[in-house]
Design a protein around this motif. Structure first.
Motif, short mmCIF file in Angstrom:
data_model
loop_
_atom_site.label_atom_id
_atom_site.label_comp_id
_atom_site.label_asym_id
_atom_site.label_seq_id
_atom_site.Cartn_x
_atom_site.Cartn_y
_atom_site.Cartn_z
N ALA A 1 0.82 -1.21 0.00
CA ALA A 1 0.00 0.00 0.00
C ALA A 1 0.85 1.26 0.00
O ALA A 1 0.44 2.31 -0.51
CB ALA A 1 -0.93 -0.01 1.21
N TRP A 2 2.03 1.15 0.53
CA TRP A 2 2.97 2.29 0.58
C TRP A 2 3.61 2.56 -0.78
O TRP A 2 3.76 3.72 -1.18
CB TRP A 2 4.05 2.00 1.61
N GLY A 3 3.94 1.49 -1.52
CA GLY A 3 4.76 1.70 -2.71
C GLY A 3 4.11 1.45 -4.06
O GLY A 3 4.56 1.98 -5.06
N LEU A 4 3.03 0.64 -4.12
CA LEU A 4 2.49 0.22 -5.42
C LEU A 4 1.16 0.92 -5.71
O LEU A 4 0.09 0.33 -5.64
CB LEU A 4 2.31 -1.31 -5.45
N HIS A 5 1.24 2.17 -6.10
CA HIS A 5 0.04 2.99 -6.29
C HIS A 5 -0.59 2.82 -7.66
O HIS A 5 -1.64 3.41 -7.94
CB HIS A 5 0.38 4.46 -6.05
N ARG A 6 0.02 2.00 -8.53
CA ARG A 6 -0.56 1.74 -9.85
C ARG A 6 -1.10 0.32 -9.95
O ARG A 6 -1.50 -0.12 -11.03
CB ARG A 6 0.49 1.98 -10.94
N LEU A 7 -1.13 -0.38 -8.84
CA LEU A 7 -1.56 -1.78 -8.84
C LEU A 7 -3.03 -1.89 -9.21
O LEU A 7 -3.88 -1.19 -8.66
CB LEU A 7 -1.32 -2.38 -7.45
N LYS A 8 -3.34 -2.79 -10.17
CA LYS A 8 -4.71 -3.01 -10.61
C LYS A 8 -5.25 -4.37 -10.19
O LYS A 8 -6.47 -4.54 -10.05
CB LYS A 8 -4.81 -2.86 -12.13
N SER A 9 -4.36 -5.35 -10.02
CA SER A 9 -4.79 -6.71 -9.69
C SER A 9 -3.88 -7.29 -8.62
O SER A 9 -2.65 -7.26 -8.77
CB SER A 9 -4.77 -7.58 -10.95
N LEU A 10 -4.49 -7.83 -7.56
CA LEU A 10 -3.74 -8.42 -6.46
C LEU A 10 -4.39 -9.72 -6.03
O LEU A 10 -5.59 -9.77 -5.75
CB LEU A 10 -3.68 -7.46 -5.27
N ASN A 11 -3.60 -10.79 -6.01
CA ASN A 11 -4.09 -12.11 -5.62
C ASN A 11 -3.44 -12.52 -4.30
O ASN A 11 -2.22 -12.67 -4.23
CB ASN A 11 -3.76 -13.13 -6.71
#
Length: 403
Positions: A168-178
Motif C-alpha cells: 500500500a505504501w509503494g504500489l500505487h498503480r496496482l490493478k490486480s492483487l491475488n
C-alpha cells in the motif's frame, strides 16, 4: 512468353513475418532453422508479439537473453530456477512480465539480489506458490517496482499485514492483487490496501481485481474497508472466506463499479445476504454462490428483482428447486451461463422453464441433477444459442441431441 513459378522463398520478408506470426511458439522456432531468409524473417518482432518465453534456468547460456531481446520478447516464465534471478533481470532490462509461479527455491535473499534498482518496465509479477517469500520481499518490490500493475501472491503463506502495508505504501498503480491462501492476512491488512490507515500508507486505490480466496481471518470489517476505499474495484473473489457474513453484503451492495462477485463456499452467506446485494446499487454481470448451503429459492426471487442484469450465475449445490427457477427466469433476459450442478431438487419442470425463458443461454451445468430425465434434457438442447452442456452423470447420443 516465359512463365515463371512462384515459391514461398520468393516472398518478401515482411510477408513471411506475417505468415509466421500465426504459428504456435514451437513452430516459430522451427521455421528459423530452415534457411537464413526464414531465420531473419522469423526474428521480426511482430512474429513474437505477446509471446511469453518459458525457460529452465540451469547452466549459463550467453546467447539466450540477446536472442530474446532481438525478437522483442518481454514476457518470461521461469519453469525452474537453478541460477540467480539477477541473471534474468540483468539480461532483460526491458522486461514487462515475470512469472515465477511454483519456483519453490526462490528466497527473499535471491529476490533481493535481483531487485537492486528501479525496473520501470515491469508490469506483471507472479510469485504464486513461492512459499519462502516473506514481507521482506514485498518491501523490495514496493521500493523498486513502482509501475507494477499485477501482483500474484497466491499460496505465499508467510505474507502478513506488514507486507500489505508495504504494498500500500509503494504500489500505487496496482490493478490486480491475488492473496489466495495468505492465511496471516486479516482486516488490518485490508485496511492498509484500502487506504483506511493513511497515516501509514495511501493504499492501492487503483485496484480493479482482488482475490481473497481462502483468507480465513477476514471478516465483514474487511468488506467495509474495501467498499469505502476501493471504489474502482470490478472483480472480487471471496470464495472459501468463512469469516464473512450477510452483514458484509450490505457494504458490497454499494460498490457501483463491481462487475463480478465470487462467494463460493462462504458458509455464512444466506438468502438475507443475497437480499442485501439485490437491494443495493450493484450492476453485477457475474455472481457465484455455489456450495453456499444456506441459499435457497428465496435468493432466486431476490436475484430476479435486483440482479436481473446478470450474464453468469452459479448456484451449484444450493438448496434451490423448480419453484425458485420459476421465480427467477422471467426477469433474467441477459443470462448466458447458468450453473446448477448438484442441485438435486431440480426436475424436468425446472428445465422446461429454463428452456422457455432463458433463450440467450450459451452454457448450462446440470452435473449431478439426478431428478432430471431425457425429456427435460431434450428441451434444454433446443435452446438456440446453447454451446456448452455439462451433464456429468447423464449422457445423450448425438442423434438424441439432434432430435
Amino acid at each position: 512468353m516465359f512463365q515463371t513459378e512462384t515459391y514461398i522463398s520468393c516472398l518478401f520478408p515482411e510477408i513471411l513475418a506475417i505468415i509466421f506470426s500465426y504459428l504456435d511458439v514451437k513452430d516459430k522456432g522451427r521455421v528459423a532453422q530452415v534457411c537464413a531468409a526464414w531465420r531473419d524473417a522469423s526474428y521480426h518482432k511482430s512474429v513474437w508479439r505477446g509471446v511469453e518465453a518459458k525457460l529452465h534456468l540451469r547452466r549459463a547460456n550467453p546467447s539466450l537473453f540477446p536472442s530474446l531481446q532481438t525478437r522483442g520478447i518481454k514476457k518470461v516464465q521461469i519453469l525452474s530456477l537453478r541460477r540467480s534471478l539477477s541473471y534474468v533481470i540483468q539480461g532483460m532490462p526491458q522486461i514487462e512480465s515475470l512469472n515465477l509461479c511454483g519456483c519453490f527455491n526462490l528466497t527473499d535473499n535471491g529476490l533481493g539480489h535481483a531487485f537492486v534498482q528501479d525496473i520501470p518496465s515491469l508490469r506483471v509479477l507472479n510469485l504464486s506458490l513461492c512459499k519462502q517469500i516473506t514481507d521482506s520481499s514485498l518491501g523490495r518490490i514496493a521500493q523498486y517496482l513502482k509501475n507494477l500493475e499485477v501482483l500474484e501472491l497466491g499460496g505465499c503463506s508467510n505474507i502478513t499485514n506488514t507486507g500489505l502495508l508495504l504494498i500500500a505504501w509503494g504500489l500505487h498503480r496496482l490493478k490486480s492483487l491475488n492473496l489466495r491462501s495468505c492465511r496471516h492476512v486479516s482486516d488490518v491488512g485490508i485496511g492498509h490496501l484500502s487506504g483506511m490507515t493513511r497515516s501509514a500508507a495511501e493504499g492501492c486505490l487503483t485496484l480493479e481485481k482482488l482475490t481473497f480466496q481462502d483468507c480465513q481471518k477476514l471478516t465483514d470489517l474487511s468488506l467495509k474497508h474495501v467498499s469505502k476505499g476501493l471504489n474502482k474495484l470490478k472483480v472480487l473473489n471471496l470464495s472459501f472466506c468463512g469469516g464473512i457474513s450477510d452483514a458484509g453484503m450490505i457494504h458490497l451492495s454499494q460498490m457501483t463499479q463491481l462487475c463480478s462477485l465470487n462467494l463460493r463456499s462462504c458458509d455464512n452467506i444466506s438468502d438475507t445476504g443475497i437480499m442485501h446485494l439485490a437491494m443495493g446499487s450493484l450492476r453485477l454481470s457475474g455472481l457465484d454462490v455455489s456450495f453456499c448451503d444456506k441459499i435457497g429459492d428465496q435468493s432466486l426471487a431476490y436475484i430476479a428483482q435486483g440482479l436481473y442484469q446478470l450474464k453468469s450465475l452459479s448456484l451449484c449445490s444450493c438448496h434451490i428447486s423448480d419453484d425458485g427457477i420459476n421465480r427467477m427466469v422471467r426477469q433474467m433476459h441477459e443470462l448466458k451461463t447458468l450453473n446448477i450442478g448438484q442441485c438435486v431438487r431440480i426436475t424436468d419442470k425446472g428445465l422446461e422453464l429454463i428452456a422457455d425463458h432463458l433463450t440467450q443461454l450459451t452454457g448450462i451445468d446440470l452435473y449431478g441433477c439426478t431428478k432430471i430425465t431425457k425429456r427435460g434434457l431434450e428441451r434444454i438442447t433446443q435452446l438456440p444459442c446453447l454451446k456448452v452442456l455439462n451433464l456429468g452423470l447423464w449422457q445423450m447420443t448425438e442423434s438424441e441431441r439432434m432430435r
